[in-house]
Design a protein around this motif. Structure first.
Motif, PDB file in Angstrom:
ATOM      1  N   UNK A  58      22.860 -24.265  34.791  1.00  0.00           N
ATOM      2  CA  UNK A  58      21.712 -25.939  34.676  1.00  0.00           C
ATOM      3  C   UNK A  58      22.050 -26.648  35.607  1.00  0.00           C
ATOM      4  N   UNK A  59      22.957 -26.702  36.516  1.00  0.00           N
ATOM      5  CA  UNK A  59      22.401 -28.097  37.320  1.00  0.00           C
ATOM      6  C   UNK A  59      22.488 -27.918  38.913  1.00  0.00           C
ATOM      7  N   UNK A  60      22.249 -27.375  39.689  1.00  0.00           N
ATOM      8  CA  UNK A  60      23.189 -27.949  41.297  1.00  0.00           C
ATOM      9  C   UNK A  60      23.645 -29.736  41.534  1.00  0.00           C
ATOM     10  N   UNK A  61      25.065 -28.334  41.564  1.00  0.00           N
ATOM     11  CA  UNK A  61      26.083 -29.676  41.093  1.00  0.00           C
ATOM     12  C   UNK A  61      27.502 -28.882  41.877  1.00  0.00           C
ATOM     13  N   UNK A  62      27.374 -27.643  42.705  1.00  0.00           N
ATOM     14  CA  UNK A  62      28.184 -26.605  43.119  1.00  0.00           C
ATOM     15  C   UNK A  62      29.321 -26.431  42.183  1.00  0.00           C
ATOM     16  N   UNK A  63      29.143 -26.479  41.092  1.00  0.00           N
ATOM     17  CA  UNK A  63      30.087 -25.592  39.715  1.00  0.00           C
ATOM     18  C   UNK A  63      29.524 -24.180  39.253  1.00  0.00           C
ATOM     19  N   UNK A  64      31.083 -23.562  39.448  1.00  0.00           N
ATOM     20  CA  UNK A  64      30.118 -22.664  38.907  1.00  0.00           C
ATOM     21  C   UNK A  64      30.858 -22.066  37.342  1.00  0.00           C
ATOM     22  N   UNK A  65      30.473 -22.257  36.505  1.00  0.00           N
ATOM     23  CA  UNK A  65      30.223 -22.357  34.750  1.00  0.00           C
ATOM     24  C   UNK A  65      30.988 -20.592  34.865  1.00  0.00           C
ATOM     25  N   UNK A  66      32.397 -20.651  34.301  1.00  0.00           N
ATOM     26  CA  UNK A  66      33.425 -19.498  33.638  1.00  0.00           C
ATOM     27  C   UNK A  66      33.674 -19.578  32.372  1.00  0.00           C
ATOM     28  N   UNK A  67      33.331 -18.471  31.653  1.00  0.00           N
ATOM     29  CA  UNK A  67      33.459 -18.207  30.333  1.00  0.00           C
ATOM     30  C   UNK A  67      34.887 -17.030  30.566  1.00  0.00           C
ATOM     31  N   UNK A  68      35.457 -18.326  29.485  1.00  0.00           N
ATOM     32  CA  UNK A  68      36.740 -16.735  28.716  1.00  0.00           C
ATOM     33  C   UNK A  68      36.800 -16.715  27.422  1.00  0.00           C
ATOM     34  N   UNK A  69      36.595 -15.512  27.334  1.00  0.00           N
ATOM     35  CA  UNK A  69      36.216 -14.760  25.728  1.00  0.00           C
ATOM     36  C   UNK A  69      37.402 -13.989  25.074  1.00  0.00           C
ATOM     37  N   UNK A  70      38.250 -14.562  24.457  1.00  0.00           N
ATOM     38  CA  UNK A  70      39.076 -13.419  23.549  1.00  0.00           C
ATOM     39  C   UNK A  70      39.380 -13.870  22.103  1.00  0.00           C
ATOM     40  N   UNK A  71      39.302 -12.724  21.647  1.00  0.00           N
ATOM     41  CA  UNK A  71      39.092 -12.186  20.656  1.00  0.00           C
ATOM     42  C   UNK A  71      39.850 -10.497  20.356  1.00  0.00           C
ATOM     43  N   UNK A  72      39.546 -10.068  19.084  1.00  0.00           N
ATOM     44  CA  UNK A  72      40.069  -8.676  18.966  1.00  0.00           C
ATOM     45  C   UNK A  72      39.814  -7.671  19.769  1.00  0.00           C
ATOM     46  N   UNK A  73      38.803  -7.817  20.702  1.00  0.00           N
ATOM     47  CA  UNK A  73      38.578  -6.627  21.801  1.00  0.00           C
ATOM     48  C   UNK A  73      38.848  -7.086  22.964  1.00  0.00           C
ATOM     49  N   UNK A  74      40.086  -8.270  23.369  1.00  0.00           N
ATOM     50  CA  UNK A  74      41.306  -8.194  24.115  1.00  0.00           C
ATOM     51  C   UNK A  74      39.859 -10.214  24.616  1.00  0.00           C
ATOM     52  N   UNK A  75      40.403  -9.776  26.383  1.00  0.00           N
ATOM     53  CA  UNK A  75      39.948 -11.660  26.599  1.00  0.00           C
ATOM     54  C   UNK A  75      39.091 -10.943  27.731  1.00  0.00           C
ATOM     55  N   UNK A  76      37.835 -11.501  28.373  1.00  0.00           N
ATOM     56  CA  UNK A  76      37.340 -11.237  29.063  1.00  0.00           C
ATOM     57  C   UNK A  76      36.838 -12.538  29.758  1.00  0.00           C
ATOM     58  N   UNK A  77      36.743 -12.280  31.617  1.00  0.00           N
ATOM     59  CA  UNK A  77      36.534 -13.829  31.777  1.00  0.00           C
ATOM     60  C   UNK A  77      34.086 -13.176  32.634  1.00  0.00           C
ATOM     61  N   UNK A  82      27.976 -20.805  41.061  1.00  0.00           N
ATOM     62  CA  UNK A  82      27.394 -22.054  41.703  1.00  0.00           C
ATOM     63  C   UNK A  82      25.526 -21.555  42.411  1.00  0.00           C
ATOM     64  N   UNK A  83      24.556 -22.452  41.051  1.00  0.00           N
ATOM     65  CA  UNK A  83      23.022 -22.304  41.451  1.00  0.00           C
ATOM     66  C   UNK A  83      22.356 -22.421  40.105  1.00  0.00           C
ATOM     67  N   UNK A  84      21.916 -23.899  40.332  1.00  0.00           N
ATOM     68  CA  UNK A  84      20.782 -24.514  39.478  1.00  0.00           C
ATOM     69  C   UNK A  84      20.091 -23.434  38.941  1.00  0.00           C
ATOM     70  N   UNK A  85      19.845 -23.068  37.227  1.00  0.00           N
ATOM     71  CA  UNK A  85      19.178 -22.127  37.165  1.00  0.00           C
ATOM     72  C   UNK A  85      19.276 -20.659  37.413  1.00  0.00           C
ATOM     73  N   UNK A  86      20.078 -20.214  37.940  1.00  0.00           N
ATOM     74  CA  UNK A  86      21.156 -18.787  37.746  1.00  0.00           C
ATOM     75  C   UNK A  86      21.653 -18.326  35.899  1.00  0.00           C
ATOM     76  N   UNK A  87      21.559 -17.550  35.597  1.00  0.00           N
ATOM     77  CA  UNK A  87      22.165 -17.231  34.829  1.00  0.00           C
ATOM     78  C   UNK A  87      22.112 -15.765  34.576  1.00  0.00           C
ATOM     79  N   UNK A  88      22.711 -15.166  33.722  1.00  0.00           N
ATOM     80  CA  UNK A  88      23.238 -14.007  33.631  1.00  0.00           C
ATOM     81  C   UNK A  88      23.140 -12.767  31.808  1.00  0.00           C
ATOM     82  N   UNK A  89      22.840 -12.144  31.662  1.00  0.00           N
ATOM     83  CA  UNK A  89      23.644 -11.446  30.323  1.00  0.00           C
ATOM     84  C   UNK A  89      24.457 -10.916  30.432  1.00  0.00           C
ATOM     85  N   UNK A  90      25.325 -10.237  29.675  1.00  0.00           N
ATOM     86  CA  UNK A  90      26.534  -9.163  29.179  1.00  0.00           C
ATOM     87  C   UNK A  90      25.829  -8.800  28.122  1.00  0.00           C
ATOM     88  N   UNK A  91      26.118  -7.335  28.213  1.00  0.00           N
ATOM     89  CA  UNK A  91      26.152  -6.167  26.452  1.00  0.00           C
ATOM     90  C   UNK A  91      27.619  -6.399  26.834  1.00  0.00           C
TER      91      UNK A  91
END
Length: 128
Positions: A58-77, A82-91
């Motif tokens: 949501x912010x043009x600050x040169x940072x990457x949004x990094x998500x670490x997901x853990x649970x019974x289905x394993x760990x994923x990243x 970097x980019x204000x307004x960029x988004x992505x949806x994963x199934x």
């Protein structure tokens, strides 16, 4: 017909109502879970209907949004580079009726190098 004292009726009726409500809540199907959390610069939402993870920078600050997901289905990243307004949806396709944990961070630089600048954003759990 036998007369029941008022004191006994006053305790039996609330107990019967509580037992009925407890039984109906236990047998009710689980509602669909939607969990959304954000901070200055990032927004992450999990939707159980379809099992989707949405990540937005949501912010043009040169940072990457990094998500670490853990649970019974394993760990994923997951990350949105970097980019204000960029988004992505994963199934996700995670195991049903399990608790998972998401840690959201903002990273300046390469997230896989030791000299990158990490800023913790938010942590939350969700149930599939």
């Amino acid at each position: 017909m036998k007369f029941m004292p008022m004191r006994r009726v006053a305790t039996l009726v609330p107990a019967a109502v509580a037992a009925f409500l407890t039984g109906s809540l236990i047998s009710a199907p689980a509602a669909q879970a939607d969990e959304g959390h954000g901070c200055a610069g990032a927004y992450v939402k999990y939707t159980s209907k379809g099992d989707y993870l949405y990540v937005k920078d949501q912010k043009k600050d040169g940072r990457t949004v990094f998500v670490n997901l853990t649970g019974p289905g394993g760990a994923r990243e997951y990350h949105v580079t970097r980019g204000a307004g960029k988004s992505y949806t994963w199934n996700l396709d995670r195991p049903e009726r399990k608790t998972n944990k998401i840690i959201v961070s903002l990273v300046k630089g390469d997230p896989y190098r030791g000299d990158s600048d990490w800023k913790h954003c938010t942590t939350f759990e969700f149930r599939t």
